[in-house]
Design an enzyme around this catalytic site. Sequence first.
Site, PDB file in Angstrom:
ATOM      1  N   TYR A 181       0.810  -1.225   0.000  1.00 41.34           N
ATOM      2  CA  TYR A 181       0.000   0.000   0.000  1.00 41.34           C
ATOM      3  C   TYR A 181       0.842   1.274   0.000  1.00 41.34           C
ATOM      4  CZ  TYR A 181      -4.923  -0.994  -0.152  1.00 41.34           C
ATOM      5  OH  TYR A 181      -6.166  -1.318  -0.597  1.00 41.34           O
ATOM      6  N   MET A 232      -8.369  -0.591   5.227  1.00 40.86           N
ATOM      7  CA  MET A 232      -8.945  -1.728   5.955  1.00 40.86           C
ATOM      8  C   MET A 232     -10.307  -2.057   5.351  1.00 40.86           C
ATOM      9  SD  MET A 232      -6.732  -2.450   8.412  1.00 40.86           S
ATOM     10  CE  MET A 232      -7.323  -2.795  10.083  1.00 40.86           C
ATOM     11  N   HIS A 233     -10.294  -2.478   4.074  1.00 41.01           N
ATOM     12  CA  HIS A 233     -11.538  -2.697   3.345  1.00 41.01           C
ATOM     13  C   HIS A 233     -12.475  -3.674   4.067  1.00 41.01           C
ATOM     14  CE1 HIS A 233      -9.594  -0.767  -0.070  1.00 41.01           C
ATOM     15  NE2 HIS A 233      -8.626  -1.647  -0.031  1.00 41.01           N
ATOM     16  N   ASP A 234     -12.036  -4.930   4.178  1.00 42.94           N
ATOM     17  CA  ASP A 234     -12.925  -5.974   4.695  1.00 42.94           C
ATOM     18  C   ASP A 234     -13.250  -5.813   6.178  1.00 42.94           C
ATOM     19  OD1 ASP A 234     -12.996  -6.987   2.155  1.00 42.94           O
ATOM     20  OD2 ASP A 234     -11.600  -8.631   2.534  1.00 42.94           O
TER      21      ASP A 234
END
Lengths: 309, 309
Positions: free
Chosen positions: B226, B237-239
């Site tokens: 990233y 922190m998508h999920d």
Amino acid sequence: MRVFIDCDPGIDDALALAYLAAEPGVELVGVGTVYGNAAVETTTDNAVRLLRLYERPEVPVAAGAARPLVQQPSLAAHVHGANGLGGIEVPAVETSPVSESAAELLVRLARSAPGEICVLALGPLTNLALALALEPRLPQLVDRVVVMGGAVRAPGNVTPWAEANVNNDPEAAEAVLGAGFDLTLVALDVTMRALATEPWLEELAALAGERAGYARRFLDYYVDWYTSVLGRRACAMHDPLAAAVLLDPELVTESVTVPVRVELSGTHTRGMTLADLRPKPEAGSREPVVLPTEVDVSEFLSRMLRALR
Amino acid sequence: MRVFIDCDPGIDDALALAYLAAEPGVELVGVGTVYGNAAVETTTDNAVRLLRLYERPEVPVAAGAARPLVQQPSLAAHVHGANGLGGIEVPAVETSPVSESAAELLVRLARSAPGEICVLALGPLTNLALALALEPRLPQLVDRVVVMGGAVRAPGNVTPWAEANVNNDPEAAEAVLGAGFDLTLVALDVTMRALATEPWLEELAALAGERAGYARRFLDYYVDWYTSVLGRRACAMHDPLAAAVLLDPELVTESVTVPVRVELSGTHTRGMTLADLRPKPEAGSREPVVLPTEVDVSEFLSRMLRALR
């Protein structure tokens, strides 16, 4: 500043013309017309009448494209009225358009004064695309181009994702935006925030003079339509904002410089303007354009009012 | 809360699993796996190992789709490492996936407890689309669905305009988003602002315990990648954000409820998620979904840290 205006008057085109015609520092070298807000016969007639009204009857008007490069035209009589000016009758004049087409006039003017002419494009980009086809060196022959068109992060105004001028001729827009002009794209991202609201409209109504009187009558019609979109009495000043940005790029307080594409296929997205806004865009082969993201709206509105005085 | 997780672990999937596994109020009724961050054989193996690591070895894991409905799969080994977990070895276990597919397991669970099961979808939506094909009443049989996917006003992460999960199976996403689920779409619009930055990563590094230790090692790898995107040591922190929104919708401080479509054709826009964000959208036939536009990031990050303790 020597300015060629390509337009489809159109209520907001009429205000942009009033604005530039009132600027002592602006020499209008020519006006091209195009279908869009109304048929090209109507927008041409309107351009001739408006230039007389704004005391610039000497400016040559050249009729341009009657239809887009590929698709069928879609006119906006529901927004601008059947005569393109909200049904308001501007006095007819004897003057005729020149015999050249808008694209030919632009190319001839650009060749005759390389690097000197700025272009303000307020309608579908068909004439500019044709001029580019006639003269591929056009991006080097003109100074700057300011286009009113597109919607990048803002919603569209003719589909949920597409803006009228770009959507009216996506192929032309794709050609012009990728041609390498020094180009600023004044999109709905800023024009939908440059609203003439009630207090400004009241100030306009209080102004004396023919110019202000017509502006107020045009806008009365336009605001009636916009109220159904905005939920209050106001209207977006699309074309005048583009004119103001051409005159003074400092009105743009924030912008990004990015390659912009137009989607030409797409079930939902044909006619959508696409900018690569990732933190690290890929280096592409396409020349970037300037996309204003913030403008000084109150300064712009003050200047408009001054020009209509 | 009874939760079925469909996922492709995947580093951020692993953190979302850690988060939900640590919540005493959550009953994980099943985990489906799908290709995406890695091949489905790998994501299935990872899901089994991670559930053991997080002390939920009893949760049934069902292997799901190995490829999208129509196109070829595109895996993200450059982001998540060849083993999907940044090369970090999580201990192997004896447990095997169940014999049902992910779609079959989801349908059976939903039928057995109508209206009770929440679905958290963290990968391409292929399994959900298959489940919907097997059981068209699925939207009425499950409680809520939270999907991590899409990019509406935010730039994409696999093309300038498309997000990985939706782009990995646009046809599946179009089917799921239009199916009439009570659905919240946690898109890049919010996840790209839910960043784990250096101070948070340092707090994580200071935590004792196996769970935190693995999280830190996963994230070290993820942050390395990233950093090349964000220009600083941080990661999205998508999920985990989608998991947190499922657990507590109050984390969403601003949202719009709009029909969302996925463009399936388009030269540039295939896989793009499209929401009608106009002031007055047309009333369409498609059921709207909730699209969060603002979340309480600091509260979310505190909760994540607490769960990893």
